[in-house]
Motif scaffolding. Structure first.
Motif, PDB file in Angstrom:
ATOM      1  N   ILE A  63       0.871  -1.168   0.000  1.00 41.97           N
ATOM      2  CA  ILE A  63       0.000   0.000   0.000  1.00 41.97           C
ATOM      3  C   ILE A  63       0.908   1.218   0.000  1.00 41.97           C
ATOM      4  O   ILE A  63       1.861   1.296   0.788  1.00 41.97           O
ATOM      5  N   VAL A  64       0.628   2.177  -0.871  1.00 41.36           N
ATOM      6  CA  VAL A  64       1.432   3.393  -0.941  1.00 41.36           C
ATOM      7  C   VAL A  64       0.530   4.592  -0.674  1.00 41.36           C
ATOM      8  O   VAL A  64      -0.463   4.807  -1.369  1.00 41.36           O
ATOM      9  N   TYR A  65       0.882   5.364   0.360  1.00 42.00           N
ATOM     10  CA  TYR A  65       0.152   6.580   0.710  1.00 42.00           C
ATOM     11  C   TYR A  65       1.033   7.777   0.369  1.00 42.00           C
ATOM     12  O   TYR A  65       2.227   7.791   0.684  1.00 42.00           O
ATOM     13  N   LYS A  66       0.450   8.795  -0.277  1.00 43.10           N
ATOM     14  CA  LYS A  66       1.177  10.028  -0.588  1.00 43.10           C
ATOM     15  C   LYS A  66       0.354  11.219  -0.125  1.00 43.10           C
ATOM     16  O   LYS A  66      -0.867  11.259  -0.322  1.00 43.10           O
ATOM     17  N   ASN A  67       1.032  12.209   0.472  1.00 40.74           N
ATOM     18  CA  ASN A  67       0.335  13.412   0.907  1.00 40.74           C
ATOM     19  C   ASN A  67       0.544  14.533  -0.103  1.00 40.74           C
ATOM     20  O   ASN A  67       1.142  14.332  -1.172  1.00 40.74           O
ATOM     21  N   ILE A  68       0.061  15.723   0.219  1.00 40.19           N
ATOM     22  CA  ILE A  68       0.093  16.833  -0.729  1.00 40.19           C
ATOM     23  C   ILE A  68       1.511  17.255  -1.072  1.00 40.19           C
ATOM     24  O   ILE A  68       1.791  17.765  -2.153  1.00 40.19           O
ATOM     25  N   GLU A  69       2.461  17.014  -0.157  1.00 35.95           N
ATOM     26  CA  GLU A  69       3.851  17.372  -0.426  1.00 35.95           C
ATOM     27  C   GLU A  69       4.573  16.304  -1.250  1.00 35.95           C
ATOM     28  O   GLU A  69       5.727  16.478  -1.616  1.00 35.95           O
ATOM     29  N   GLY A  70       3.898  15.208  -1.519  1.00 37.81           N
ATOM     30  CA  GLY A  70       4.524  14.141  -2.280  1.00 37.81           C
ATOM     31  C   GLY A  70       5.284  13.163  -1.422  1.00 37.81           C
ATOM     32  O   GLY A  70       5.932  12.251  -1.941  1.00 37.81           O
ATOM     33  N   GLU A  71       5.224  13.320  -0.091  1.00 39.08           N
ATOM     34  CA  GLU A  71       5.879  12.371   0.793  1.00 39.08           C
ATOM     35  C   GLU A  71       5.146  11.035   0.726  1.00 39.08           C
ATOM     36  O   GLU A  71       3.929  10.984   0.641  1.00 39.08           O
ATOM     37  N   MET A  72       5.900   9.950   0.803  1.00 36.60           N
ATOM     38  CA  MET A  72       5.348   8.634   0.533  1.00 36.60           C
ATOM     39  C   MET A  72       5.606   7.709   1.713  1.00 36.60           C
ATOM     40  O   MET A  72       6.710   7.651   2.242  1.00 36.60           O
ATOM     41  N   GLU A  73       4.562   6.995   2.136  1.00 37.21           N
ATOM     42  CA  GLU A  73       4.684   5.939   3.137  1.00 37.21           C
ATOM     43  C   GLU A  73       4.304   4.621   2.477  1.00 37.21           C
ATOM     44  O   GLU A  73       3.258   4.517   1.819  1.00 37.21           O
ATOM     45  N   ILE A  74       5.128   3.606   2.660  1.00 30.64           N
ATOM     46  CA  ILE A  74       4.913   2.309   2.032  1.00 30.64           C
ATOM     47  C   ILE A  74       4.632   1.277   3.112  1.00 30.64           C
ATOM     48  O   ILE A  74       5.378   1.177   4.096  1.00 30.64           O
ATOM     49  N   PHE A  75       3.562   0.518   2.931  1.00 30.68           N
ATOM     50  CA  PHE A  75       3.154  -0.496   3.902  1.00 30.68           C
ATOM     51  C   PHE A  75       3.095  -1.855   3.208  1.00 30.68           C
ATOM     52  O   PHE A  75       2.274  -2.062   2.307  1.00 30.68           O
ATOM     53  N   PRO A  76       3.944  -2.810   3.585  1.00 31.13           N
ATOM     54  CA  PRO A  76       3.801  -4.170   3.059  1.00 31.13           C
ATOM     55  C   PRO A  76       2.633  -4.870   3.739  1.00 31.13           C
ATOM     56  O   PRO A  76       2.293  -4.569   4.886  1.00 31.13           O
ATOM     57  N   TYR A  77       1.986  -5.801   3.021  1.00 29.36           N
ATOM     58  CA  TYR A  77       0.893  -6.553   3.629  1.00 29.36           C
ATOM     59  C   TYR A  77       0.769  -7.902   2.943  1.00 29.36           C
ATOM     60  O   TYR A  77       1.352  -8.141   1.887  1.00 29.36           O
ATOM     61  N   SER A  78      -0.003  -8.789   3.545  1.00 33.48           N
ATOM     62  CA  SER A  78      -0.254 -10.115   2.996  1.00 33.48           C
ATOM     63  C   SER A  78      -1.750 -10.364   2.966  1.00 33.48           C
ATOM     64  O   SER A  78      -2.551  -9.528   3.415  1.00 33.48           O
ATOM     65  N   ASP A  79      -2.166 -11.520   2.449  1.00 38.03           N
ATOM     66  CA  ASP A  79      -3.587 -11.814   2.294  1.00 38.03           C
ATOM     67  C   ASP A  79      -4.343 -11.793   3.621  1.00 38.03           C
ATOM     68  O   ASP A  79      -5.530 -11.480   3.663  1.00 38.03           O
ATOM     69  N   ASN A  80      -3.664 -12.160   4.720  1.00 37.23           N
ATOM     70  CA  ASN A  80      -4.361 -12.180   6.005  1.00 37.23           C
ATOM     71  C   ASN A  80      -4.568 -10.782   6.586  1.00 37.23           C
ATOM     72  O   ASN A  80      -5.059 -10.636   7.691  1.00 37.23           O
ATOM     73  N   SER A  81      -4.193  -9.741   5.817  1.00 34.14           N
ATOM     74  CA  SER A  81      -4.439  -8.368   6.245  1.00 34.14           C
ATOM     75  C   SER A  81      -5.861  -7.921   5.917  1.00 34.14           C
ATOM     76  O   SER A  81      -6.275  -6.833   6.317  1.00 34.14           O
ATOM     77  N   PHE A  82      -6.627  -8.746   5.197  1.00 30.79           N
ATOM     78  CA  PHE A  82      -7.940  -8.361   4.711  1.00 30.79           C
ATOM     79  C   PHE A  82      -9.060  -8.868   5.608  1.00 30.79           C
ATOM     80  O   PHE A  82      -9.017  -9.986   6.116  1.00 30.79           O
ATOM     81  N   GLU A  83     -10.065  -8.006   5.780  1.00 28.77           N
ATOM     82  CA  GLU A  83     -11.332  -8.410   6.381  1.00 28.77           C
ATOM     83  C   GLU A  83     -12.424  -7.996   5.402  1.00 28.77           C
ATOM     84  O   GLU A  83     -12.427  -6.875   4.905  1.00 28.77           O
ATOM     85  N   LYS A  84     -13.371  -8.908   5.149  1.00 23.20           N
ATOM     86  CA  LYS A  84     -14.430  -8.603   4.190  1.00 23.20           C
ATOM     87  C   LYS A  84     -15.791  -8.966   4.754  1.00 23.20           C
ATOM     88  O   LYS A  84     -15.941  -9.944   5.463  1.00 23.20           O
TER      89      LYS A  84
END
Length: 255
Positions: A63-84
């Motif tokens: 998952i990649v999050y970017k704010n208005i300044e273009g700063e980026m946070e990267i989050f690794p995840y796997s299938d067990n990260s999901f709830e549906k």
């Protein structure tokens, strides 16, 4: 056509003094180390928010999050990260500094600043050392970059299709992020809407031109099988289409 417009930004890694146009990082995901390559990153869901501007991209492993300044946070995840459940999907992930939760709700959404319409409301919550976010936005599933292009059929229900066996070999083409394809069924041209969610892939509302097919072709068989497809994989530059767990078709990328 629905389009998602995202704010252009210079991409910088949080915590680094210099910015690079493309980033490669090694991240921890539980007890494993994973490599994020921005150039190869192929998201299948994008969401954005305004006031302040931000955007989220979700791919198969990051998952990649970017704010208005273009700063980026990267989050690794796997299938067990999901709830549906029936209408809401939640994804929970973390990196060494922050935790993120994303709620994706099937509901029409407007960003309030453009004519674009979206199929999903998105809530993003980030907490941790230096970043605290609780923002609402809008998003859509898209055709990932890895799928975009023209794919020509070379195996059908386990049988190899010889080169030049037909005057026209079936192919499908994903032209951009928009959820549709064009192509040819071995005689007539086709177009279809596409539903995609991670590895899920379904074709619907397929339209076919009405040319008379006098040469040898496999159009009937191909069109009969297309609606049965439920998921896809890309391996060794091959697009594999499945009905359940049964491999139905293999395609090679031609452009």
């Amino acid at each position: 056509m629905k389009k998602i417009l995202f704010k252009s930004a210079i991409i910088c890694l949080v915590g680094l003094a210099s910015c690079k146009s493309k980033q490669v990082m090694v991240l921890e995901n539980g007890n494993e180390k994973v490599v994020f390559d921005e150039k190869a990153f192929s998201p299948y869901f994008k969401a954005l928010g305004t006031e302040p501007f931000w955007n989220i991209e979700i791919g198969n492993n990051f998952i990649v999050y970017k704010n208005i300044e273009g700063e980026m946070e990267i989050f690794p995840y796997s299938d067990n990260s999901f709830e549906k459940n029936a209408s809401i999907q939640k994804i929970n992930a973390s990196n060494q500094n922050h935790k993120i939760q994303i709620e994706i709700t099937k509901e029409n959404c407007s960003d309030g600043m453009s004519d674009n319409s979206f199929d999903f409301k998105t809530l993003v919550t980030i907490s941790g050392k230096s970043l605290n976010v609780n923002e609402k936005g809008c998003g859509n599933y898209i055709i990932p970059k890895s799928l975009q292009g023209k794919w020509e059929l070379f195996q059908f229900n386990g049988t190899e299709i010889l080169t030049n066996k037909y005057l026209k070999t079936p192919y499908i083409e994903f032209e951009n992020e928009e959820k549709h394809i064009s192509g040819n069924a071995s005689c007539n041209g086709i177009s279809s809407e596409v539903y995609i969610d991670k590895e899920t892939l379904r074709f619907s509302k397929t339209a076919v031109t009405k040319m008379m097919c006098v040469h040898e072709n496999m159009e009937t068989e191909f069109l009969k099988e297309l609606p049965t497809i439920t998921k896809y994989k890309i391996e060794n530059n091959e697009l594999q289409l499945f009905a359940g767990n049964s491999l139905k078709m293999k395609f090679r990328k031609t452009k």
